[in-house]
Design a protein around this motif. Structure first.
Motif, PDB file in Angstrom:
ATOM      1  N   GLY A 126      48.975   9.218  47.667  1.00  0.00           N
ATOM      2  CA  GLY A 126      48.879   9.544  49.077  1.00  0.00           C
ATOM      3  C   GLY A 126      49.710  10.734  49.498  1.00  0.00           C
ATOM      4  O   GLY A 126      49.769  11.055  50.697  1.00  0.00           O
ATOM      5  N   VAL A 127      50.359  11.423  48.548  1.00  0.00           N
ATOM      6  CA  VAL A 127      51.150  12.606  48.869  1.00  0.00           C
ATOM      7  C   VAL A 127      50.205  13.767  49.178  1.00  0.00           C
ATOM      8  O   VAL A 127      49.231  14.000  48.457  1.00  0.00           O
ATOM      9  CB  VAL A 127      52.082  12.971  47.697  1.00  0.00           C
ATOM     10  CG1 VAL A 127      52.843  14.271  47.981  1.00  0.00           C
ATOM     11  CG2 VAL A 127      53.053  11.830  47.405  1.00  0.00           C
ATOM     12  N   ASP A 128      50.481  14.494  50.250  1.00  0.00           N
ATOM     13  CA  ASP A 128      49.658  15.643  50.631  1.00  0.00           C
ATOM     14  C   ASP A 128      49.993  16.816  49.706  1.00  0.00           C
ATOM     15  O   ASP A 128      51.119  17.320  49.718  1.00  0.00           O
ATOM     16  CB  ASP A 128      49.936  16.020  52.086  1.00  0.00           C
ATOM     17  CG  ASP A 128      49.111  17.218  52.524  1.00  0.00           C
ATOM     18  OD1 ASP A 128      47.907  17.243  52.234  1.00  0.00           O
ATOM     19  OD2 ASP A 128      49.686  18.134  53.138  1.00  0.00           O
ATOM     20  N   VAL A 129      49.009  17.265  48.924  1.00  0.00           N
ATOM     21  CA  VAL A 129      49.229  18.287  47.889  1.00  0.00           C
ATOM     22  C   VAL A 129      48.389  19.512  48.191  1.00  0.00           C
ATOM     23  O   VAL A 129      47.185  19.413  48.450  1.00  0.00           O
ATOM     24  CB  VAL A 129      48.873  17.745  46.486  1.00  0.00           C
ATOM     25  CG1 VAL A 129      48.995  18.852  45.443  1.00  0.00           C
ATOM     26  CG2 VAL A 129      49.766  16.566  46.122  1.00  0.00           C
ATOM     27  N   ARG A 130      49.034  20.688  48.128  1.00  0.00           N
ATOM     28  CA  ARG A 130      48.323  21.955  48.272  1.00  0.00           C
ATOM     29  C   ARG A 130      48.777  22.903  47.175  1.00  0.00           C
ATOM     30  O   ARG A 130      49.981  23.047  46.938  1.00  0.00           O
ATOM     31  CB  ARG A 130      48.588  22.578  49.644  1.00  0.00           C
ATOM     32  CG  ARG A 130      48.090  21.737  50.806  1.00  0.00           C
ATOM     33  CD  ARG A 130      48.396  22.393  52.142  1.00  0.00           C
ATOM     34  NE  ARG A 130      47.953  21.553  53.248  1.00  0.00           N
ATOM     35  CZ  ARG A 130      48.106  21.864  54.529  1.00  0.00           C
ATOM     36  NH1 ARG A 130      48.703  23.009  54.867  1.00  0.00           N
ATOM     37  NH2 ARG A 130      47.679  21.043  55.472  1.00  0.00           N
ATOM     38  N   LEU A 131      47.806  23.553  46.526  1.00  0.00           N
ATOM     39  CA  LEU A 131      48.079  24.536  45.487  1.00  0.00           C
ATOM     40  C   LEU A 131      47.507  25.870  45.922  1.00  0.00           C
ATOM     41  O   LEU A 131      46.304  25.971  46.214  1.00  0.00           O
ATOM     42  CB  LEU A 131      47.461  24.143  44.146  1.00  0.00           C
ATOM     43  CG  LEU A 131      48.106  23.000  43.366  1.00  0.00           C
ATOM     44  CD1 LEU A 131      47.561  21.663  43.837  1.00  0.00           C
ATOM     45  CD2 LEU A 131      47.854  23.172  41.871  1.00  0.00           C
ATOM     46  N   LEU A 132      48.347  26.895  45.941  1.00  0.00           N
ATOM     47  CA  LEU A 132      47.914  28.258  46.248  1.00  0.00           C
ATOM     48  C   LEU A 132      48.045  29.082  44.969  1.00  0.00           C
ATOM     49  O   LEU A 132      49.154  29.307  44.469  1.00  0.00           O
ATOM     50  CB  LEU A 132      48.784  28.857  47.354  1.00  0.00           C
ATOM     51  CG  LEU A 132      48.387  30.259  47.830  1.00  0.00           C
ATOM     52  CD1 LEU A 132      46.990  30.247  48.445  1.00  0.00           C
ATOM     53  CD2 LEU A 132      49.417  30.793  48.828  1.00  0.00           C
ATOM     54  N   LEU A 133      46.908  29.529  44.443  1.00  0.00           N
ATOM     55  CA  LEU A 133      46.855  30.263  43.179  1.00  0.00           C
ATOM     56  C   LEU A 133      46.428  31.701  43.421  1.00  0.00           C
ATOM     57  O   LEU A 133      45.816  32.021  44.447  1.00  0.00           O
ATOM     58  CB  LEU A 133      45.882  29.585  42.216  1.00  0.00           C
ATOM     59  CG  LEU A 133      46.119  28.104  41.938  1.00  0.00           C
ATOM     60  CD1 LEU A 133      45.040  27.555  41.016  1.00  0.00           C
ATOM     61  CD2 LEU A 133      47.504  27.882  41.335  1.00  0.00           C
ATOM     62  N   VAL A 150      43.095  23.118  47.135  1.00  0.00           N
ATOM     63  CA  VAL A 150      43.413  24.298  46.328  1.00  0.00           C
ATOM     64  C   VAL A 150      42.793  25.517  46.991  1.00  0.00           C
ATOM     65  O   VAL A 150      41.647  25.464  47.448  1.00  0.00           O
ATOM     66  CB  VAL A 150      42.869  24.170  44.886  1.00  0.00           C
ATOM     67  CG1 VAL A 150      43.380  25.316  44.026  1.00  0.00           C
ATOM     68  CG2 VAL A 150      43.231  22.829  44.276  1.00  0.00           C
ATOM     69  N   ARG A 151      43.557  26.598  47.044  1.00  0.00           N
ATOM     70  CA  ARG A 151      43.019  27.861  47.533  1.00  0.00           C
ATOM     71  C   ARG A 151      43.433  28.998  46.618  1.00  0.00           C
ATOM     72  O   ARG A 151      44.512  28.963  46.019  1.00  0.00           O
ATOM     73  CB  ARG A 151      43.507  28.157  48.961  1.00  0.00           C
ATOM     74  CG  ARG A 151      42.880  27.270  50.021  1.00  0.00           C
ATOM     75  CD  ARG A 151      43.409  27.597  51.405  1.00  0.00           C
ATOM     76  NE  ARG A 151      42.808  26.711  52.402  1.00  0.00           N
ATOM     77  CZ  ARG A 151      43.200  26.625  53.664  1.00  0.00           C
ATOM     78  NH1 ARG A 151      44.201  27.389  54.103  1.00  0.00           N
ATOM     79  NH2 ARG A 151      42.601  25.808  54.505  1.00  0.00           N
ATOM     80  N   LEU A 152      42.569  29.991  46.546  1.00  0.00           N
ATOM     81  CA  LEU A 152      42.909  31.247  45.901  1.00  0.00           C
ATOM     82  C   LEU A 152      43.407  32.202  46.973  1.00  0.00           C
ATOM     83  O   LEU A 152      42.778  32.350  48.019  1.00  0.00           O
ATOM     84  CB  LEU A 152      41.701  31.840  45.178  1.00  0.00           C
ATOM     85  CG  LEU A 152      41.508  31.401  43.713  1.00  0.00           C
ATOM     86  CD1 LEU A 152      41.367  29.900  43.602  1.00  0.00           C
ATOM     87  CD2 LEU A 152      40.330  32.121  43.086  1.00  0.00           C
ATOM     88  N   ALA A 153      44.552  32.817  46.699  1.00  0.00           N
ATOM     89  CA  ALA A 153      45.213  33.629  47.712  1.00  0.00           C
ATOM     90  C   ALA A 153      44.376  34.838  48.097  1.00  0.00           C
ATOM     91  O   ALA A 153      43.795  35.518  47.245  1.00  0.00           O
ATOM     92  CB  ALA A 153      46.576  34.086  47.200  1.00  0.00           C
ATOM     93  N   LYS A 154      44.313  35.076  49.404  1.00  0.00           N
ATOM     94  CA  LYS A 154      43.754  36.312  49.959  1.00  0.00           C
ATOM     95  C   LYS A 154      44.928  37.050  50.584  1.00  0.00           C
ATOM     96  O   LYS A 154      45.322  36.763  51.706  1.00  0.00           O
ATOM     97  CB  LYS A 154      42.678  35.999  50.993  1.00  0.00           C
ATOM     98  CG  LYS A 154      41.476  35.276  50.394  1.00  0.00           C
ATOM     99  CD  LYS A 154      40.442  34.964  51.459  1.00  0.00           C
ATOM    100  CE  LYS A 154      39.244  34.229  50.853  1.00  0.00           C
ATOM    101  NZ  LYS A 154      38.248  33.862  51.892  1.00  0.00           N
ATOM    102  N   PRO A 155      45.511  37.998  49.832  1.00  0.00           N
ATOM    103  CA  PRO A 155      46.804  38.564  50.238  1.00  0.00           C
ATOM    104  C   PRO A 155      46.793  39.156  51.643  1.00  0.00           C
ATOM    105  O   PRO A 155      45.879  39.869  52.039  1.00  0.00           O
ATOM    106  CB  PRO A 155      47.043  39.659  49.187  1.00  0.00           C
ATOM    107  CG  PRO A 155      46.252  39.205  47.997  1.00  0.00           C
ATOM    108  CD  PRO A 155      45.032  38.557  48.563  1.00  0.00           C
ATOM    109  N   ALA A 156      47.837  38.818  52.369  1.00  0.00           N
ATOM    110  CA  ALA A 156      48.104  39.406  53.682  1.00  0.00           C
ATOM    111  C   ALA A 156      49.604  39.669  53.720  1.00  0.00           C
ATOM    112  O   ALA A 156      50.405  38.742  53.780  1.00  0.00           O
ATOM    113  CB  ALA A 156      47.690  38.454  54.794  1.00  0.00           C
TER     114      ALA A 156
END
Length: 530
Positions: A395-402, A432-438
């Motif tokens: 139940g842990v909220d997990v986010r991965l930014l690659l 999961v998201r792939l980075a869109k650089p800003a």
């Protein structure tokens, strides 16, 4: 008869690299054979050794070491903990923190042996090995370089860190170098920055002791700009060494840190324009003054700098040719300002010694949230990723930014698609998201925020990083310090949302891009290992 049966049973049970303790006598207070180094880098294998782990107040003279051909009675010493046994103690006393006991060991065959420790004719421990590589020791079923350090996690006190991110605040990691008056110990994978070079020379001119340690064989080779920078440092009287050659204890010296007087700078970026120069990469870093952490970093640096694989730069560069390289020239405005942020405690982690197990344990203790920023992940079975998925199942909220950069885009997109499917199938709080650089060009940060702890440093999420590289990380715990880096993560996360949550990319399109860029594959490998 009982002893013969016990020996046969132990030999049959002991697969190569296996330690079997208490097989015959069953006594819990007997020592165990835990490591062996049968093939030193020396004529005649001089310096081969055996390590036993003994309970407190163990009388070694009660035990016999046997290899099936020769029995050796251990000397009359009272010991406790791990003890190194060797016929050449002078070769080891300055290279290990363990007590060294002189013993005329049996000749240890490089092809393989079954070593048995006996008490009163009864087998109490066995270690069996085969095909010993040169210059390595067998421990926990795996061969590893002789001389590899075995540091525990260093835990410091409460304090305040100078928290910063790149490319937003490139002056922060440079300031301690510019202000140092007593010492600068700089460790890195690569160094091509003119600003860093000038700061080191200026520190030496002020009378500071300056030493630099880098990787001698980075993927793609040492570049011409780096060779020029190191020549400048040596000409200024600075001691520069590079780690390379058959005596190297690690695949890569990949750590990125500096000790300046009483401060420690630990970061995810290289000492180059794209990294500490703020010209390209998203990176995380922190400056702390905790005495325990600084002392631990000095020990790590000194150990690596004085090991025989650390070759003086002038000696290393003779007869070598160096690779061309293009420096990053991007410019980015400050979006996240550096800040002095309090923390409750700070820990120093190093690989391959303790970082893998410590980080895995922290991920497995997560209760609320995990935020991960990485260039890439080794694959779906990578140990940290497994721990993250397990956390999501709790139940842990997990986010991965690659990274979404072209050289890792295809593999990251495939992993994202796989994890998205898993999250949907099991209804997991995993995104999961792939980075869109800003505000930056590419992801190079290697950081996580787990509940109220942030971990940052040089450790990539691949198997080689935890088991084969020298890596250095800081773990800082406290609500304020975690909130600082979580805010950076959340900003980059929102900027990478696109039209929705999906990160799936048409793989055929990406494959075509990679094929078209086949001439840049070497550069891609270099970036992957930065």
């Amino acid at each position: 008869m009982r002893t013969l049966l016990a020996l046969a049973l132990v030999t049959a049970l002991a697969a190569p690299g296996t330690v079997v303790a208490g097989t015959a006598s069953g006594a819990a207070d007997d020592p165990a054979v835990v490591a062996v180094g049968p093939n030193p880098v020396a004529d005649g294998d001089a310096g081969e050794f055996v390590v036993v782990d003994a309970p407190p107040e163990t009388e070694l003279s009660r035990y016999v070491l046997d290899d099936g051909e020769t029995e050796v009675r251990l000397p009359n010493h009272t010991v406790g903990g791990e003890v190194l046994l060797t016929a050449a103690p002078a070769r080891h006393r300055n290279r290990t923190g363990r007590p060294v006991v002189e013993v005329a060991l049996p000749d240890l065959s490089n092809a393989g042996e079954t070593l048995r420790l006996l008490r009163d004719g009864e087998v109490v421990s066995v270690l069996r090995y085969e095909d010993a590589p040169e210059g390595e020791l067998l421990r926990n079923g795996t061969w590893q370089p002789v001389g590899a350090s075995d540091y525990p996690v260093v835990v410091g006190d409460a304090g305040a860190a100078r928290a910063f991110v790149l490319p937003d605040a490139p002056s922060v990691p440079l300031a301690p170098l510019r202000n140092a008056s007593g010492r600068v110990l700089l460790a890195g994978y690569t160094l091509t920055s003119e600003r860093v070079t000038r700061a080191l020379v200026a520190a030496a001119d002020r009378g500071a002791t300056v030493k630099v340690l880098l990787e001698g064989a980075p993927v793609g080779g040492v570049s011409r700009p780096q060779a020029a920078r190191l020549d400048t440092l040596v000409d200024a009287g600075i001691s520069v060494r590079v780690v390379a050659g058959k005596h190297a204890r690690y695949d890569y010296h990949h750590a990125k840190y500096a000790v300046t007087d009483d401060r420690a700078v630990v970061l995810t970026e290289n000492w180059k324009p794209s990294g500490t120069g703020g010209r390209s990469s998203r990176g995380w870093g922190a400056v702390v003054s905790d005495e325990t952490v600084v002392r631990g970093l000095v020990r790590t640096f000194t150990d690596d700098f004085t090991w025989r694989a650390a070759t003086p730069w002038r000696e290393y560069r003779r007869g070598r040719r160096f690779e061309t390289a293009n420096a990053s020239r991007g410019e980015f405005s400050t979006r996240t300002k550096p800040s002095r942020v309090p923390y409750r405690n700070v820990s120093l982690l190093v690989a391959p010694d303790n970082a893998g197990s410590a980080l895995t344990a922290r991920l497995r203790r997560a209760n609320e949230s995990i935020r991960v920023v990485q260039m890439s992940v080794g694959g779906p079975d990578q140990r940290f990723l497994r721990a993250v998925v397990d956390a999501a199942r709790r139940g842990v909220d997990v986010r991965l930014l690659l990274s979404g950069s072209w050289y890792v885009r295809e593999e990251n997109a495939a992993l994202a698609t796989r994890l998205d499917a898993l999250a949907e199938r099991e209804e997991l709080p995993l995104s999961v998201r792939l980075a869109k650089p800003a505000g930056f060009e590419k992801i190079h940060a290697k950081g996580i925020v787990v509940d109220d702890t942030v971990v940052l440093g040089s450790l990539n999420w691949n198997a080689a990083a935890t088991t084969g590289n020298r890596e250095v990380l800081l773990a800082l715990t406290g609500p304020e310090i975690a909130a600082y880096y979580r805010s950076v993560f959340d900003t980059d996360w929102r900027a990478s949302a696109g039209d929705g949550e999906t990160t799936t990319v048409p793989l055929g399109v990406v494959a075509a891009l990679v094929v078209a860029a086949v001439g840049c594959l070497l550069a891609a490998r270099r970036l992957e290992f930065d």
